[in-house]
Design a protein around this motif. Structure first.
Motif, PDB file in Angstrom:
ATOM      1  N   ALA A 155       0.823  -1.220   0.000  1.00  0.00           N
ATOM      2  CA  ALA A 155       0.000   0.000   0.000  1.00  0.00           C
ATOM      3  C   ALA A 155       0.855   1.268   0.000  1.00  0.00           C
ATOM      4  CB  ALA A 155      -0.935   0.004   1.205  1.00  0.00           C
ATOM      5  N   ASP A 156       2.122   1.162   0.417  1.00  0.00           N
ATOM      6  CA  ASP A 156       2.999   2.328   0.477  1.00  0.00           C
ATOM      7  C   ASP A 156       3.830   2.523  -0.789  1.00  0.00           C
ATOM      8  OD1 ASP A 156       2.007   2.884   2.953  1.00  0.00           O
ATOM      9  OD2 ASP A 156       3.828   2.375   4.061  1.00  0.00           O
ATOM     10  N   LEU A 157       3.617   1.704  -1.799  1.00  0.00           N
ATOM     11  CA  LEU A 157       4.326   1.865  -3.072  1.00  0.00           C
ATOM     12  C   LEU A 157       3.683   2.982  -3.883  1.00  0.00           C
ATOM     13  CD1 LEU A 157       4.627  -1.898  -4.084  1.00  0.00           C
ATOM     14  CD2 LEU A 157       6.471  -0.418  -3.236  1.00  0.00           C
ATOM     15  N   PRO A 158       4.483   3.735  -4.629  1.00  0.00           N
ATOM     16  CA  PRO A 158       3.885   4.731  -5.531  1.00  0.00           C
ATOM     17  C   PRO A 158       2.984   4.027  -6.548  1.00  0.00           C
ATOM     18  CG  PRO A 158       6.267   5.015  -5.391  1.00  0.00           C
ATOM     19  CD  PRO A 158       5.939   3.712  -4.712  1.00  0.00           C
ATOM     20  N   GLN A 159       1.954   4.703  -6.985  1.00  0.00           N
ATOM     21  CA  GLN A 159       1.047   4.124  -7.973  1.00  0.00           C
ATOM     22  C   GLN A 159       1.778   3.752  -9.255  1.00  0.00           C
ATOM     23  OE1 GLN A 159      -2.116   6.955  -8.456  1.00  0.00           O
ATOM     24  NE2 GLN A 159      -2.945   6.561  -6.425  1.00  0.00           N
ATOM     25  N   SER A 160       2.841   4.460  -9.563  1.00  0.00           N
ATOM     26  CA  SER A 160       3.587   4.221 -10.798  1.00  0.00           C
ATOM     27  C   SER A 160       4.610   3.083 -10.681  1.00  0.00           C
ATOM     28  CB  SER A 160       4.309   5.504 -11.225  1.00  0.00           C
ATOM     29  OG  SER A 160       5.155   5.961 -10.177  1.00  0.00           O
ATOM     30  N   PHE A 161       4.704   2.461  -9.505  1.00  0.00           N
ATOM     31  CA  PHE A 161       5.671   1.384  -9.324  1.00  0.00           C
ATOM     32  C   PHE A 161       5.305   0.205 -10.220  1.00  0.00           C
ATOM     33  CE2 PHE A 161       7.212  -2.512  -7.276  1.00  0.00           C
ATOM     34  CZ  PHE A 161       8.555  -2.205  -7.132  1.00  0.00           C
ATOM     35  N   PRO A 162       6.261  -0.290 -11.030  1.00  0.00           N
ATOM     36  CA  PRO A 162       5.975  -1.403 -11.946  1.00  0.00           C
ATOM     37  C   PRO A 162       6.075  -2.760 -11.246  1.00  0.00           C
ATOM     38  CG  PRO A 162       8.211  -0.621 -12.293  1.00  0.00           C
ATOM     39  CD  PRO A 162       7.606   0.261 -11.225  1.00  0.00           C
ATOM     40  N   ARG A 163       4.948  -3.270 -10.813  1.00  0.00           N
ATOM     41  CA  ARG A 163       4.929  -4.554 -10.097  1.00  0.00           C
ATOM     42  C   ARG A 163       4.922  -5.718 -11.068  1.00  0.00           C
ATOM     43  NH1 ARG A 163       0.824  -4.319  -5.058  1.00  0.00           N
ATOM     44  NH2 ARG A 163       1.607  -6.437  -4.853  1.00  0.00           N
ATOM     45  N   MET A 164       5.666  -6.759 -10.688  1.00  0.00           N
ATOM     46  CA  MET A 164       5.638  -8.017 -11.431  1.00  0.00           C
ATOM     47  C   MET A 164       4.806  -9.017 -10.634  1.00  0.00           C
ATOM     48  SD  MET A 164       9.465  -8.500 -12.958  1.00  0.00           S
ATOM     49  CE  MET A 164       8.927 -10.028 -13.729  1.00  0.00           C
ATOM     50  N   ASN A 165       4.218  -9.964 -11.331  1.00  0.00           N
ATOM     51  CA  ASN A 165       3.377 -10.956 -10.664  1.00  0.00           C
ATOM     52  C   ASN A 165       4.115 -11.741  -9.599  1.00  0.00           C
ATOM     53  OD1 ASN A 165       1.159 -10.233 -12.179  1.00  0.00           O
ATOM     54  ND2 ASN A 165       1.483 -11.813 -13.711  1.00  0.00           N
ATOM     55  N   VAL A 166       5.418 -11.972  -9.787  1.00  0.00           N
ATOM     56  CA  VAL A 166       6.183 -12.766  -8.821  1.00  0.00           C
ATOM     57  C   VAL A 166       6.604 -11.958  -7.592  1.00  0.00           C
ATOM     58  CG1 VAL A 166       7.026 -14.413 -10.539  1.00  0.00           C
ATOM     59  CG2 VAL A 166       8.387 -12.368 -10.011  1.00  0.00           C
ATOM     60  N   ASP A 167       6.461 -10.629  -7.628  1.00  0.00           N
ATOM     61  CA  ASP A 167       6.873  -9.789  -6.506  1.00  0.00           C
ATOM     62  C   ASP A 167       5.899  -9.939  -5.335  1.00  0.00           C
ATOM     63  OD1 ASP A 167       9.034  -8.846  -7.935  1.00  0.00           O
ATOM     64  OD2 ASP A 167       8.083  -6.935  -8.460  1.00  0.00           O
ATOM     65  N   THR A 168       6.454 -10.290  -4.183  1.00  0.00           N
ATOM     66  CA  THR A 168       5.634 -10.455  -2.985  1.00  0.00           C
ATOM     67  C   THR A 168       6.210  -9.688  -1.795  1.00  0.00           C
ATOM     68  OG1 THR A 168       6.863 -12.483  -2.503  1.00  0.00           O
ATOM     69  CG2 THR A 168       4.746 -12.727  -3.642  1.00  0.00           C
ATOM     70  N   ARG A 169       7.404  -9.156  -1.942  1.00  0.00           N
ATOM     71  CA  ARG A 169       8.078  -8.432  -0.857  1.00  0.00           C
ATOM     72  C   ARG A 169       8.647  -7.153  -1.458  1.00  0.00           C
ATOM     73  NH1 ARG A 169      10.779 -11.044   4.070  1.00  0.00           N
ATOM     74  NH2 ARG A 169      11.899  -9.301   4.955  1.00  0.00           N
ATOM     75  N   PHE A 170       8.483  -6.031  -0.719  1.00  0.00           N
ATOM     76  CA  PHE A 170       8.841  -4.725  -1.265  1.00  0.00           C
ATOM     77  C   PHE A 170       9.719  -3.953  -0.280  1.00  0.00           C
ATOM     78  CE2 PHE A 170       4.879  -6.220  -2.972  1.00  0.00           C
ATOM     79  CZ  PHE A 170       5.103  -6.127  -4.328  1.00  0.00           C
ATOM     80  N   TYR A 171      10.601  -3.124  -0.853  1.00  0.00           N
ATOM     81  CA  TYR A 171      11.559  -2.356  -0.066  1.00  0.00           C
ATOM     82  C   TYR A 171      11.633  -0.916  -0.560  1.00  0.00           C
ATOM     83  CZ  TYR A 171      13.489  -6.672   1.899  1.00  0.00           C
ATOM     84  OH  TYR A 171      13.661  -7.847   2.562  1.00  0.00           O
ATOM     85  N   ARG A 172      12.159  -0.064   0.325  1.00  0.00           N
ATOM     86  CA  ARG A 172      12.352   1.352   0.006  1.00  0.00           C
ATOM     87  C   ARG A 172      13.682   1.816   0.594  1.00  0.00           C
ATOM     88  NH1 ARG A 172       8.460   6.234   2.207  1.00  0.00           N
ATOM     89  NH2 ARG A 172      10.123   7.734   2.451  1.00  0.00           N
ATOM     90  N   LEU A 173      14.347   2.702  -0.147  1.00  0.00           N
ATOM     91  CA  LEU A 173      15.579   3.342   0.310  1.00  0.00           C
ATOM     92  C   LEU A 173      15.450   4.826   0.047  1.00  0.00           C
ATOM     93  CD1 LEU A 173      18.599   3.109   1.296  1.00  0.00           C
ATOM     94  CD2 LEU A 173      19.190   3.048  -1.130  1.00  0.00           C
TER      95      LEU A 173
END
Length: 177
Positions: A155-173
């Protein structure tokens, strides 16, 4: 086991496509058992248009005539979604892969690739970097966390973040200005 030659990091250029595809698919399919093809990843055939626009970049590590590492940074624009993303220029880190014979602390290639693309991100005015990965890439989780990335909920990803179907874990720096 002999230490591999020092790989040279450079920008992706035409003619690198097949070496990039071969490296990435070998790791995804043979090492991690992901049922994924090059057709499932059209960005691999259009690296300049997908990554090397705006503030983006795509780097390869080359040893001899072989691509042994990749890392991409996609410019995803201003934060327009998720909490705390407003106004900052964001990038999406993607396609970070290193050949098995060039991994490990002795090589340092993964860290060199990451630092090279983060240096470019800073130079190009990016302030936040997001990435997605699969739960299976446990060593990658440790690597990203060691380099300052923190887990974030989808929910904290930018709307423009390009998600792949295999992505299940997300990070930010957050990059210092």
């Amino acid at each position: 086991m002999p230490v591999p030659d020092e790989a040279r990091i450079r920008a992706f250029r035409p003619g690198d496509e097949q070496g990039v595809i071969d490296l990435i698919l070998q790791i995804q399919r043979e090492e991690f058992g992901l049922a994924i093809t090059a057709a499932d990843q059209p960005d691999l055939r259009t690296v300049p248009a997908f990554y090397q626009t705006g503030r983006g970049a795509f780097l390869v590590a080359e040893s001899g005539n072989r691509i042994v590492g990749t890392i991409g940074m996609k410019d995803i624009g201003e934060g327009n979604g998720g909490q705390g993303n407003g106004g900052a220029e964001n990038g999406a880190l993607r396609k970070m892969f290193v050949a098995a014979d060039h991994r490990g602390s002795g090589s340092g290639l993964a860290g060199r690739l990451l630092h090279a693309v983060l240096d470019l991100a800073r130079e190009n005015g990016l302030h936040r970097i997001f990435l997605g990965t699969t739960d299976r890439f446990l060593a990658a989780h440790r690597f990203y966390e060691k380099h300052g990335f923190t887990p974030v909920p989808p929910a904290d990803l930018p709307q423009s973040f390009p998600r792949m179907n295999v992505d299940t874990r997300f990070y930010r720096l957050d990059l210092p200005e």
